[in-house]
Each structure stands twice: as C-alpha cells, then as structure tokens.
Design an enzyme around this catalytic site. Structure first.
Site, PDB file in Angstrom:
ATOM      1  N   HIS A  81      52.617  41.406  47.291  1.00 56.45           N
ATOM      2  CA  HIS A  81      51.730  41.819  48.355  1.00 56.45           C
ATOM      3  C   HIS A  81      50.497  41.069  48.390  1.00 56.45           C
ATOM      4  O   HIS A  81      50.081  40.660  47.650  1.00 56.45           O
ATOM      5  CB  HIS A  81      51.254  43.369  47.855  1.00 56.45           C
ATOM      6  N   TYR A 134      43.870  52.887  48.795  1.00 60.87           N
ATOM      7  CA  TYR A 134      42.897  53.437  47.865  1.00 60.87           C
ATOM      8  C   TYR A 134      41.921  54.141  48.854  1.00 60.87           C
ATOM      9  O   TYR A 134      41.384  53.532  50.004  1.00 60.87           O
ATOM     10  CB  TYR A 134      42.172  52.208  47.175  1.00 60.87           C
ATOM     11  N   PRO A 188      41.282  52.708  35.934  1.00 59.18           N
ATOM     12  CA  PRO A 188      42.411  52.088  36.770  1.00 59.18           C
ATOM     13  C   PRO A 188      42.248  51.701  37.895  1.00 59.18           C
ATOM     14  O   PRO A 188      43.003  51.106  38.382  1.00 59.18           O
ATOM     15  CB  PRO A 188      43.562  53.208  36.488  1.00 59.18           C
ATOM     16  N   LYS A 228      43.144  46.860  36.625  1.00 62.89           N
ATOM     17  CA  LYS A 228      42.736  45.533  35.554  1.00 62.89           C
ATOM     18  C   LYS A 228      43.545  45.551  34.254  1.00 62.89           C
ATOM     19  O   LYS A 228      43.452  44.647  33.534  1.00 62.89           O
ATOM     20  CB  LYS A 228      41.345  45.231  35.792  1.00 62.89           C
ATOM     21  N   TYR A 251      40.123  41.540  43.199  1.00 62.19           N
ATOM     22  CA  TYR A 251      41.313  42.314  42.982  1.00 62.19           C
ATOM     23  C   TYR A 251      42.669  41.388  42.691  1.00 62.19           C
ATOM     24  O   TYR A 251      43.156  41.865  41.715  1.00 62.19           O
ATOM     25  CB  TYR A 251      41.729  42.918  44.435  1.00 62.19           C
TER      26      TYR A 251
HETATM   27  C1  PHB Z   1      49.967  52.360  39.842  1.00 63.55           C
HETATM   28  O1  PHB Z   1      50.788  51.869  40.521  1.00 63.55           O
HETATM   29  O2  PHB Z   1      50.116  52.967  38.912  1.00 63.55           O
HETATM   30  C2  PHB Z   1      48.655  51.814  40.101  1.00 63.55           C
HETATM   31  C3  PHB Z   1      48.200  50.628  41.253  1.00 63.55           C
HETATM   32  C4  PHB Z   1      47.037  50.460  41.290  1.00 63.55           C
HETATM   33  C5  PHB Z   1      46.010  50.877  40.608  1.00 63.55           C
HETATM   34  C6  PHB Z   1      46.278  51.789  39.503  1.00 63.55           C
HETATM   35  C7  PHB Z   1      47.669  52.279  39.138  1.00 63.55           C
HETATM   36  O3  PHB Z   1      44.724  50.240  40.740  1.00 63.55           O
END
Ligand code: PHB
Ligand code: APR
Length: 414
Positions: free
Chosen positions: A72, A201, A293, A297, A385
């Site tokens: 991505h 997000y 999460p 990271k 990120y």
């Molecule tokens: C996940 O795919 O579980 C996941 C992806 C991004 C994040 C946290 C968890 O920031």
C-alpha cells in the site's frame, strides 16, 4: 546445555532475532512458554514497514510475504464524512507499507528456524534468569518434567509484556513510563472482501473505527469500546451496525458483512521501560515497550529492536568484546520514543475520550485540519506511518566501553 544467546519468547521478536543471529553464525536457543499452535492462534496487527520487510529478507523469511503481501502506498484518514488520503510517497516517507498478518510473519519465521535446524523449546515452564550481571549468565526451566539448565553468554528477553525477563531485573534499576487509555479496541476478523483498497482510520463522534485487511478475501475491522467492555456483549450484528455507523455513508453502503472468525477486545496502553538492558540481559519488543495499535507500530518496533541487537551482537563477535552491546538501549530508545509519540498522537487525535470536552474536540479538529491542509503536515504523518529509519551503531565501540563491560562483569562475577 550451552548456547551463545538464550532467547526467551518465540513471538516475532524472539524468532526474528534467532534467525538474524543464525545467519551471522551466532548460535542461539529459543525458550517459549506456550505451544506452537497457541503462538499461531494470536491475532495481531498486519502492517509491515519497509525496514521490517528488509529484516525479514535478511532473516530468510520473506518468500511468502513477497508473493502474498499487499503493498500500500497510502491510507485514509476519515473525519466524519470527510475522506483524506495520506500518500506515503511524500518527501520524507519510505513510500510504502506491506499488508501481511503478524501471525503469518510468525509462521514464516518458525518455518525458517525449523529449516535451519535450530532449537526452539516450546512449553518451557518456569523459566528463570540468573547471574545477569556476571560474565556467565544462565537460564533454568522445566521441560517434560525435567529441570534444565542452559548456560549462555547473553540473554535476549523477547517474552512480551507479561514475561519474566523484565521482572528479573533488580528493583530500582528500571524506570517505567506509562499511559493507560480509557478504552479498548474490539476487533473482528472475517472472510469478507475489504470495504476499501487502502486502510481507513476513522474519527467519529461515536468513537474511532479502523478498516483493515489481511488479503483480498479476509478483513480485520475494529471499533473503539469503553475500557472494561465484555466481548460476549458484542454479537456480530451489533459490531457491524456500530462499524457502519462510524463510517462515511458511501463507505458504509459498500461494507460487506459476514460471520466473525475471531472477535476480541484489546486494551490500549503506552509503556516504555528504561534502560532496555541490564548486564548481559537485553529486552526487545513488547518486553520493553507497548504502544497502542493506532499506527501499527508494535511489531515494527519489535523488529527494529532485534535488527539493532543482532547488528550489535555481530559486531561484538567480530571484536571479541561485549562493548558494542553497551549502546543497545540508548540507540533503541531513540526510535522507540518516536514511535511511542506517533502512536499516542494518532490515538489522541482519532479517539473519543470520556473526559474530553467541546474545547478539546475543537483543538483536535483544528490540529488535523491544519496538518491536512499543509504538504509538510501530510509528509510528517506519512513519514511516521511508513516508519522512521533504524539508528544503527556508527563506528566500532571504544576501548572505554570495553572496560566498562569488564567492570560490570568483574563486580558481579566475584
Ligand atoms: C490490523 O490490520 O490488525 C491493524 C492495522 C493497522 C493498525 C492496527 C491494526 O493500525
Ligand atoms: N517464558 C517463556 N516464554 C514466554 C514467557 C516466559 N515466562 N512469557 C511470555 N513468553 C512468550 C509468549 O508466550 C510469547 O510467545 O513470549 C512471547 C512474546 O511474544 P509477543 O507477545 O508476540 O511479543 P514480541 O515478540 O515482542 O512481539 C511484539 O507483538 O503484541 C504484539 O504489538 C505487539 O506486534 C507487536 C509484537
């Protein structure tokens, strides 16, 4: 039994360290409390930074990741109905992340380790660490009814937040930094096609939501829930309704739902311990730090720690001196704190806090608005990120540093 590095914990940190060391001719044994099946049943995040992918290549565990991982070049920040794409190929960013589950990373590392013929002791009970501040540390554990003593030159504590390694360091040596957030993430894994090509997000008045994925046919979605919420109170239908309510109408309309194949609630916390070493014990991954999460990271920090640690072990082996290892904590913490800051920031910006008032909300809106309107603001988000570079040791260690190691060993060994 005797080995050079005793590694406690067969999560991604311990297994990756083991592989990186083997590839440099440094022998090691991994001790894991659980069974391989149990380790592989844990569902965690799935976003790999380029640096993590590179370390997996060095570990000889990247073949499947190269074919099955999804690259991505951006992700979406959604604020109510407003959708903003963050391009990771901005000026500072490394350009991309790879979507590949942590469970699969662990599986690949397990296979690489088995192929190399290296020893992993699963279901090693009552692991205890001894003589950490001497020249000859050792580890003891119980396996199939036998007490086993493992002598080693060094110990790597890769046993996660609740492990024994950090707890083996004498009181008064460590300083802990912690922030516990008043909410958790309720996560659902489902065999449904992703709602969007890239991750979303979402900041919403009802709380945060995240749309993630594992493949073209498997999704991982999360919604923020109050701390103390019980997973039994969340039917699949309730989860999907709540997720839909937090997404922009056009996205919600496209959401494909289905039965959950895993559903769990994880608390959110930021935690760092300093220093990340004591004598001949080195802490890596969740044993030394936890991040919420948001921003994914956790695994990437663990990989960074062990990449650095492996490089220092190799240098120590070349020099015939422990001195390079003295800098581990200092070098590792620089990167750790930057990721702790970024994941705290993303969490703060995107979640609904029970204590927040209208003033806080306006400040968060203004901050996001400001950053999103500015090319350098967007680059800052993208760069963090995608992952900050590893700080690798510069030159060979100084003779002073070598003396210091001898001094530590002499005091403790005598
Ligand atoms: C996940 O795919 O579980 C996941 C992806 C991004 C994040 C946290 C968890 O920031
Ligand atoms: N003895 C032996 N093994 C232990 C002990 C013990 N006393 N305590 C814990 N372990 C094992 C656990 O069973 C687990 O398999 O150590 C391993 C630690 O693995 P993780 O918790 O996955 O931690 P780490 O390898 O540092 O990986 C960090 O995991 O939690 C995520 O967000 C985090 O993605 C990050 C990654």
């Amino acid at each position: 039994m005797k080995t050079t590095v005793a590694i406690i914990g067969a999560g991604p940190a311990g297994l990756l360290l083991g592989q990186l060391l083997l590839r440099q001719g440094i022998d090691n044994i991994v001790l894991e409390r659980r069974s391989p099946q149990y380790v592989l049943s844990r569902i965690r995040a799935g976003v790999l930074e380029q640096g993590t992918v590179e370390l997996l290549r060095q570990a000889g565990a990247d073949a499947r990741l190269r074919t099955e991982g999804i690259v991505h070049h951006g992700f979406e920040l959604v604020l109510g109905e407003r959708r903003e794409r963050i391009d990771l190929r901005g000026h500072g960013g490394h350009g991309a992340v790879t979507i590949y589950g942590q469970t699969e990373v662990t599986r690949d590392l397990m296979q690489a380790r088995a192929a190399a013929g290296a020893v992993t002791v699963y279901e090693a009970e009552d692991v205890s660490l001894h003589d950490l501040d001497g020249a000859n540390p050792w580890v003891e554990y119980q396996h199939q009814g036998q007490r086993v003593r493992l002598d080693c030159d060094y110990i790597a504590g890769c046993d996660g937040f609740h492990g024994v390694s950090r707890a083996a360091i004498p009181a008064g040596v460590l300083r802990e930094y912690e922030r516990v957030y008043p909410f958790g993430w309720l996560g659902v894994l489902a065999d449904t096609p992703p709602v969007n090509e890239e991750l979303i997000y979402a900041r919403h008045a009802r709380g945060f939501a995240l749309c993630s994925m594992r493949s073209a046919t498997r999704t991982r979605y999360y919604v923020q829930v109050p701390a103390g919420e019980r997973v039994e109170d969340w039917s699949d239908a309730r989860f999907w309704d709540e997720l839909r309510a937090r997404l922009p109408a056009e996205v919600a309309a496209r959401l494909t739902t289905g039965p959950s194949i895993e559903k769990s609630i994880a608390p959110l916390r930021s935690y760092v311990v300093e220093p990340m070493q004591y004598g001949r014990l080195f802490l890596a991954g969740d044993a030394a730090h936890i991040v919420p999460p948001t921003g994914a990271k956790g695994l990437n920090l663990a990989a960074g720690d062990v990449g650095l640690l492996a490089a220092l072990f190799a240098q120590a082996a070349r020099d015939g001196s422990s001195a390079p290892l003295l800098r581990y904590s200092e070098l590792a913490l620089k990167r750790v704190w930057k990721a702790v800051r970024f994941s705290w920031w993303m969490t703060t910006m995107l979640h609904r806090f029970p204590s927040e008032d209208a003033f806080d909300r306006r400040l968060h809106e203004a901050e996001l608005d400001y950053l999103l309107a500015s090319p350098s603001g967007r680059d800052t988000i993208a760069e963090n990120y995608a992952g900050l570079p590893l700080e690798l040791p510069a030159a060979a260690a100084t003779p002073e540093a070598a003396d210091a190691v001898e001094a530590i060993s002499a005091t403790a060994g005598g």
